[in-house]
Design a protein around this motif. Structure first.
Motif, short mmCIF file in Angstrom:
data_model
loop_
_atom_site.label_atom_id
_atom_site.label_comp_id
_atom_site.label_asym_id
_atom_site.label_seq_id
_atom_site.Cartn_x
_atom_site.Cartn_y
_atom_site.Cartn_z
N ARG A 72 11.59 6.46 -6.36
CA ARG A 72 12.52 5.19 -6.80
C ARG A 72 12.05 4.61 -7.92
N GLY A 73 10.61 4.94 -8.13
CA GLY A 73 9.88 3.94 -9.14
C GLY A 73 9.59 2.71 -8.73
N ASN A 74 8.95 1.54 -9.49
CA ASN A 74 8.50 0.43 -9.39
C ASN A 74 7.46 0.47 -8.07
N VAL A 75 6.21 1.42 -8.27
CA VAL A 75 5.26 1.46 -7.56
C VAL A 75 4.12 1.48 -8.40
N THR A 86 7.11 1.14 0.55
CA THR A 86 6.48 1.65 -0.52
C THR A 86 6.37 3.35 -0.49
N VAL A 87 5.93 3.91 0.70
CA VAL A 87 6.09 5.40 0.88
C VAL A 87 7.38 5.69 0.59
N VAL A 124 -1.53 2.83 -6.48
CA VAL A 124 -0.59 2.83 -4.95
C VAL A 124 -0.17 4.39 -4.78
N GLN A 125 0.50 4.75 -5.93
CA GLN A 125 1.44 6.00 -5.80
C GLN A 125 0.41 7.07 -5.49
N ALA A 126 -0.70 7.21 -6.18
CA ALA A 126 -1.53 8.20 -6.30
C ALA A 126 -2.29 8.23 -4.69
#
Lengths: 357, 357
Positions: A26-29, A18-19, A33-35
């Motif tokens: 790459r997207g799909n997060v 994920t990191v 979570v991204q934040a």
DNA sequence: AGGCACGTTGTGTGCGCACACAACAACAAA
DNA sequence: TTTGTTGTTGTGTGCGCACACAACGTGCCT
């Protein structure tokens, strides 16, 4: 000590995958979570390990270089810089392919450009000496998303990644300052363009412009400027004739400014004409010029740093494409003033480039 | 395409471990096996992948730098070069520790040297301004097998890895050429050493030597040289007095050569004395000098490339210690001639160092 | 309820190398 | 014969990261 992806993952409570997706966008997060990951990254001051990154991607980078035939010693120096950069970045997977155009016209240049487009390189380094053909080529590269770096000749080209080379206008000013410094009485300064196609050489025009403007601003000595385009400079006899005529016409000539690397041709004529009393300013540390510089028959040479142009050209591509670094669009190189006493250091030129890391 | 240890092992009929031992000369390899491996290596043209190597070793490198207080802008530029090199090599595990001596005497210098020896760094970068203390320190480093690189002041030191900096003698010659070029009539040239301890400054002596020798070789203009050591240069009034007296004593002075970065102090005096007619040649692109250069009150500055000295100093350590490269023991940097028209490019100085790879 | 698509997340492998460690043979000493 | 020593060789793991792939949950349609 060093912050790794693993550390970020642990602190953010996610997996390294994920990191990785966050880092490479790459997207799909999921948004929250991204934040969270981004926050942890900035908290811990994460910096990507380029070493490990380069090793893991294991990708090859094809760079095409379109310059002129290195039988000309100026272009040989540019090629030398390119080759050194290639060597320094070889283990990043950088591979360079050379294409050499000739000075006789744009045909070969255009043909090479077409070949490069077929080859589909990852980036292009080019000396855009032929205006129209270069613009076409840059456009094609843009369409194919191939970044392109320009060296040696500055031109208006919004599609290019950056330009690396001299500021022609400024180099004309510099030449003016040097002549002005050495000429005491009221006199005439001769500006000589030894070029087959002066119309197409914007940099020569810029040099002349800078040269003239210097004297309009500094008129404490009242120096007159006479400029001359000489197209058939290859025949020494003819050249002698032209220069001899000029010197007769303007008997108070005290200094000469040769706007490119062909000062040695002019000085050859001056020798035949037995004129050792004239100041000469020229360009480029090619062997022919250096011989005359050391013999005090050329007073100043302005170095255009050809090796550095080639080296930095490649390095900027590497910085941009491999390392995701910001690239400065306009990179003027220093205008080195070279005389007998310091020419050795510029000639060796080995010092600045052993930065193989 | 690229040759790996694995490939060599396969072709030589051994394991990667054995190849590794040969490459790193770890011993414990049968003679014939060693020969075989070496043969295969040269056949296949093996080149160690520095990227992978650096990643695998994962070792930290402590480098100690002993230079002068960066409150002086010249030394700040040296520090800048060091810091940029540190940044460029950070992911190789390079960590730098700074130690700043002061100009007031060797005490602080010696104390720092002792601290460094305690710290046991992997390499040292030093400006050996105090002769005896520097020699002692180099000797200690040699005993501890710590490679040491010298910058800024050249000295006889067989134990050092290399020297990077200017050739003082040659820079004196260069200054002479510049003054000689600008002075027309028979005249006097003034050489000024503004230094507290001239006796201990070998580079000033070398500059003077080069300066004088130029005029003995080129006596077409019969220029007389007068040199003066000025120790109390900090008080402008006193300095004015000294310089005014010299100019009175030698009314035909046409040019000044200030042998270090303190040309601005001299020009400050010339302003007070209303003398705008004198040529001035000095050293170093520090802000005070640049202001006068742009105002045409200094004619030429000779650049000692301080940023490059710091940068290359570190890079040479990296090349030697991390990359097992051959290091050139004597690396003279170019003597850049700087005037109003080209000072911008040297001042930015950013172009040459973005070679972060 | 079953099947499928899709968004999201975790896991595993390998890049080329360095180095610790295991494995093994040959030989000497007990 | 057993044990230890030494020289020589092979194997396994990890450096930090990129990327393919598996796994899972959710919602929708049939």
């Amino acid at each position: 000590m060093t912050v790794r992806i693993k550390d970020i993952a642990a602190k953010a409570g996610v997996s390294t995958g994920t990191v990785d997706r966050v880092i490479h966008k790459r997207g799909n997060v999921r948004a929250d979570v991204q934040a969270k990951v981004e926050q942890v990254m900035s908290e811990l001051g994460y910096r990507r390990n380029l070493i490990a990154s380069a090793l893991a991607t294991n990708r090859k980078w094809k760079i095409a270089c379109l310059i002129f035939d290195p039988s000309d010693s100026y272009w040989r120096q540019i090629k030398e810089g390119i080759d050194r950069a290639q060597e320094a970045t070889a283990h990043y997977g950088v591979r360079i392919r050379h294409y050499f155009a000739d000075r006789f016209g744009p045909d070969m240049f255009a043909r090479h450009a077409a070949s490069i487009l077929e080859e589909r390189p990852d980036a292009v380094l080019m000396a855009p000496s032929f205006l129209r053909e270069s613009l076409d080529f840059i456009k094609s590269c843009n369409e194919l998303d191939i970044p392109i770096v320009l060296i040696n000749s500055e031109m208006e080209a919004p599609g290019a990644l950056c330009y690396i080379g001299q500021n022609s206008y400024q180099s004309g000013q510099l030449a003016a300052r040097l002549l002005h410094f050495g000429i005491n009485q009221e006199a005439t300064a001769l500006l000589l363009n030894l070029e087959a196609d002066t119309q197409n050489s914007q940099h020569l025009k810029d040099k002349e412009c800078g040269f003239r403007e210097y004297f309009t601003k500094n008129h404490d000595k009242e120096i007159k400027i006479v400029s001359e385009n000489i197209t058939n400079f290859d025949d020494p006899v003819q050249l002698c004739c032209i220069i001899g005529k000029l010197l007769n016409e303007y008997p108070d000539v005290a200094g000469l400014f040769v706007t490119n690397s062909r000062a040695f041709k002019v000085v050859g004529c001056l020798e035949r004409l037995n004129r050792n009393d004239l100041l000469v300013v020229g360009f480029d540390l090619i062997p022919e010029n250096l011989t005359y510089l050391r013999a005090n028959k050329i007073d100043f040479l302005i170095n255009q740093n050809p090796v550095m142009q080639g080296y930095l050209g490649i390095m900027n591509i590497v910085n941009h494409s491999l390392l995701d670094k910001e690239v400065v669009p306009l990179q003027y190189l220093p205008l080195d003033i070279v005389v007998t006493e310091n020419c050795d250091y510029y000639e060796q030129n080995s010092y600045a480039l052993p930065m193989v890391v």
